[in-house]
Design an enzyme around this catalytic site. Structure first.
Site, PDB file in Angstrom:
ATOM      1  N   LYS A   1      78.267  -6.467  41.958  1.00 44.24           N
ATOM      2  CA  LYS A   1      79.364  -6.472  43.160  1.00 44.24           C
ATOM      3  C   LYS A   1      80.561  -7.103  42.657  1.00 44.24           C
ATOM      4  CE  LYS A   1      79.280 -10.012  46.480  1.00 44.24           C
ATOM      5  NZ  LYS A   1      80.536 -10.555  46.323  1.00 44.24           N
ATOM      6  N   ASN A   2      80.299  -8.263  41.951  1.00 45.27           N
ATOM      7  CA  ASN A   2      81.421  -8.941  41.428  1.00 45.27           C
ATOM      8  C   ASN A   2      82.124  -8.378  40.184  1.00 45.27           C
ATOM      9  OD1 ASN A   2      80.833 -10.773  43.553  1.00 45.27           O
ATOM     10  ND2 ASN A   2      80.343 -12.663  42.230  1.00 45.27           N
TER      11      ASN A   2
ATOM     12  N   ARG B   1      86.984 -11.759  50.668  1.00 42.70           N
ATOM     13  CA  ARG B   1      87.762 -12.733  49.602  1.00 42.70           C
ATOM     14  C   ARG B   1      88.407 -12.046  48.765  1.00 42.70           C
ATOM     15  NH1 ARG B   1      89.078 -17.750  48.708  1.00 42.70           N
ATOM     16  NH2 ARG B   1      89.212 -18.302  46.536  1.00 42.70           N
TER      17      ARG B   1
ATOM     18  N   CYS C   1      82.781 -15.123  52.546  1.00 46.08           N
ATOM     19  CA  CYS C   1      81.701 -15.896  52.745  1.00 46.08           C
ATOM     20  C   CYS C   1      82.106 -17.304  53.068  1.00 46.08           C
ATOM     21  CB  CYS C   1      80.554 -16.037  51.607  1.00 46.08           C
ATOM     22  SG  CYS C   1      79.153 -14.861  51.734  1.00 46.08           S
TER      23      CYS C   1
ATOM     24  N   ARG D   1      87.416 -22.624  49.835  1.00 49.68           N
ATOM     25  CA  ARG D   1      87.930 -21.538  49.320  1.00 49.68           C
ATOM     26  C   ARG D   1      89.497 -21.321  49.418  1.00 49.68           C
ATOM     27  NH1 ARG D   1      83.543 -16.940  49.047  1.00 49.68           N
ATOM     28  NH2 ARG D   1      83.836 -17.008  46.785  1.00 49.68           N
ATOM     29  N   PRO D   2      90.286 -22.252  48.945  1.00 49.18           N
ATOM     30  CA  PRO D   2      91.599 -22.127  49.059  1.00 49.18           C
ATOM     31  C   PRO D   2      92.032 -20.973  47.984  1.00 49.18           C
ATOM     32  CG  PRO D   2      91.146 -24.067  47.853  1.00 49.18           C
ATOM     33  CD  PRO D   2      89.740 -23.522  48.269  1.00 49.18           C
ATOM     34  N   ILE D   3      93.509 -20.558  48.235  1.00 50.25           N
ATOM     35  CA  ILE D   3      94.015 -19.631  47.246  1.00 50.25           C
ATOM     36  C   ILE D   3      95.178 -20.222  46.734  1.00 50.25           C
ATOM     37  CG2 ILE D   3      93.091 -17.505  48.371  1.00 50.25           C
ATOM     38  CD1 ILE D   3      95.868 -17.095  49.615  1.00 50.25           C
ATOM     39  N   ASP D   4      95.311 -21.612  46.794  1.00 50.91           N
ATOM     40  CA  ASP D   4      96.446 -22.169  46.169  1.00 50.91           C
ATOM     41  C   ASP D   4      96.689 -22.086  44.634  1.00 50.91           C
ATOM     42  OD1 ASP D   4      94.131 -23.519  45.685  1.00 50.91           O
ATOM     43  OD2 ASP D   4      95.022 -25.422  45.494  1.00 50.91           O
TER      44      ASP D   4
ATOM     45  N   ASP E   1      75.902 -18.745  42.890  1.00 51.16           N
ATOM     46  CA  ASP E   1      75.156 -17.651  43.735  1.00 51.16           C
ATOM     47  C   ASP E   1      73.619 -17.540  43.792  1.00 51.16           C
ATOM     48  OD1 ASP E   1      77.768 -16.975  44.360  1.00 51.16           O
ATOM     49  OD2 ASP E   1      77.850 -15.189  43.137  1.00 51.16           O
TER      50      ASP E   1
ATOM     51  N   ARG F   1      76.526  -7.175  52.391  1.00 49.46           N
ATOM     52  CA  ARG F   1      77.803  -7.280  51.712  1.00 49.46           C
ATOM     53  C   ARG F   1      77.470  -7.103  50.284  1.00 49.46           C
ATOM     54  NH1 ARG F   1      80.780 -12.323  52.249  1.00 49.46           N
ATOM     55  NH2 ARG F   1      81.832 -11.061  50.641  1.00 49.46           N
TER      56      ARG F   1
END
Ligand code: UD1
Length: 416
Positions: free
Chosen positions: A22-23, A92, A116, A121-124, A305, A397
């Site tokens: 998946k990743n 995400r 998830c 889990r910021p995107i800064d 994970d 997922r």
């Protein structure tokens, strides 16, 4: 029908084939946007996250065809740069489209991405880094708009190692003007796969798999065909299933060379693992457990994970164990559910203390995120009686068909 029923107590015996990663698939699908033409991605898993990514590509004007695990993406019609919020909200990895879309179209508007719930889990760092490449970003309450005429290479000294940020910057840098240096870059096998795909398409990337990536921008990339590697986390989950339930299984196509820390921990926890050219043979409870402690970290350390599946193994064992989580601050959501099954787990800060009694009992428990959900299913294999894991959609997922795979391995499980 959003649940799985598990009749615990069966020893495992059998073989299953490990799906594509998946990743690795998600950033590679995002990377197809950088290429004008048709790319073919083989071994792309049939999971809902990939389905959402393909929907996103379609809504951006790409033509997507799928035959089983082979996906063809034709990006010639790429036109739209506003991403539909229904898919961005649930996944995400939609943030991954940002770097690629900016490189191709120069403008993107999107809602803040979902995924998830395993921490803030910021995107800064994604946004801050892209600004350094010349992108102007206007942030609003629920969405942001980013714009650039041509991305410019930059030198990054990142404050933390991030898989997603590394991938986004690689995607932004391959067609940028000049050279980009990313340090420390994440070294995960999925990043190596992304770089492999891009290099095959003509990108100039040095240092793939190391903590320093150097990318020399090129003008265009050419269409390619690429095979996604097998999913090390899915293989690790079924390895843990065998450690919970006992028995002997064969995991065909398990990517042994990317599973070193998981395999060495499994061995110390009492499993016997034999690596074959085409997969791994696992004896779930062959030896005495000599070590039940682990700390998660960036590759090649123990993957975050795999933390929940290993917690299920510890909960089902008759040992004390402890797990320190260093990547995501909210990744112990399954503790309450495992405790409903009779486990005795206590969390203090970022460490979980597991007091295994050797007995779990069947219960109705709720999946709250992808890996935690799969971990509840495998814990239930070791429980006395029947369990039901609800919210199966979280598991879908990332797992093509966990019920079928576990049945192939001799477990008594069904959709409920
Ligand atoms: C990816 C994987 C996920 C895995 C994780 C860590 C995919 C689709 N997902 O997630 O399965 O668990 O790597 O191996 O590949 N961070 C910030 N600011 C940012 C970005 C990240 O502070 O802008 C922090 C995160 O909150 C986290 C840490 O960085 O604490 C690492 O996260 P990151 O490696 O970015 O994870 P993802 O790419 O989201």
């Amino acid at each position: 029908m959003d649940a799985i029923r598990i009749y615990g107590g069966n020893c495992l015996k059998g073989q299953t084939t490990i799906q594509g990663s998946k990743n690795a698939s998600l950033p590679i699908l995002a990377a197809t946007l950088l290429i004008n033409g048709v790319c073919e991605i083989d071994n792309c898993p049939e999971i809902s996250d990939v389905y959402h990514m393909l929907r996103l590509l379609t809504s951006l004007g790409c033509r997507v065809e799928r035959k089983g695990t082979c996906v063809r993406v034709n990006t010639c019609g790429l036109s739209v740069c506003d991403m539909p919020s229904d898919s961005v909200g649930v996944m995400r990895s939609s943030i991954m489209l940002l770097g690629a879309l900016l490189a191709r179209t120069g403008r993107v508007c999107m809602e803040y991405p979902g995924g998830c719930v395993i921490g803030a889990r910021p995107i800064d760092l994604h946004l801050q880094s892209l600004r350094k490449m010349g992108v102007v970003i206007e942030e609003r309450e629920a969405e942001f708009c980013a714009e650039v005429s041509r991305l410019k290479g930059a030198v990054f000294r990142l404050p933390l190692v991030s898989v997603g940020v590394t991938e986004n910057l690689v995607l932004a840098a391959v067609l940028a003007e000049g050279t980009t240096v990313i340090e420390p870059a994440a070294k995960e096998p999925e990043i190596q796969a992304l770089c492999g795909f891009l290099q095959k398409a003509g990108a100039r990337i040095e240092g793939s798999g190391t903590q320093r990536l150097v990318i020399h921008g090129v003008r265009t990339l050419k269409p390619v065909r690429y095979r996604v590697p097998a999913d090390r986390i899915v293989a690790g989950t079924y390895l843990c299933a065998c450690m919970c339930a006992g028995g002997r299984i064969f995991l065909k196509d398990a990517p042994v060379c990317h599973m070193e820390s998981v395999l060495s921990h499994a061995t110390r926890m009492g499993a016997a693992v034999v690596c074959e050219p085409d997969g791994i043979v696992v004896d779930g409870k062959e030896h005495e457990c000599t070590c039940n402690r682990l700390t998660t970290g960036c590759y090649p350390m123990f993957p975050t994970d795999m933390q929940s599946p290993v917690m299920a193994v510890m909960a089902a064992s008759a040992q004390r164990g402890c797990i320190e989580e260093t990547v995501f601050e909210n990744r112990f959501r399954i503790v309450a559910e495992l405790n409903k099954m009779g486990a005795n787990i206590m969390v203090r800060g970022n460490t979980a203390y597991i007091n295994g009694s050797g007995r779990l009992c069947g219960a109705i428990v709720q999946a709250q995120e992808l890996r935690g959900g799969a971990a509840l299913v495998i814990a239930a294999l070791a429980a006395e009686g029947t369990s039901i894991v609800t919210n199966r959609h979280y598991i879908d997922r990332g797992y093509e068909d966990i019920v079928l795979n576990l049945r192939e391995l001799g477990a008594d499980v069904e959709l409920a």
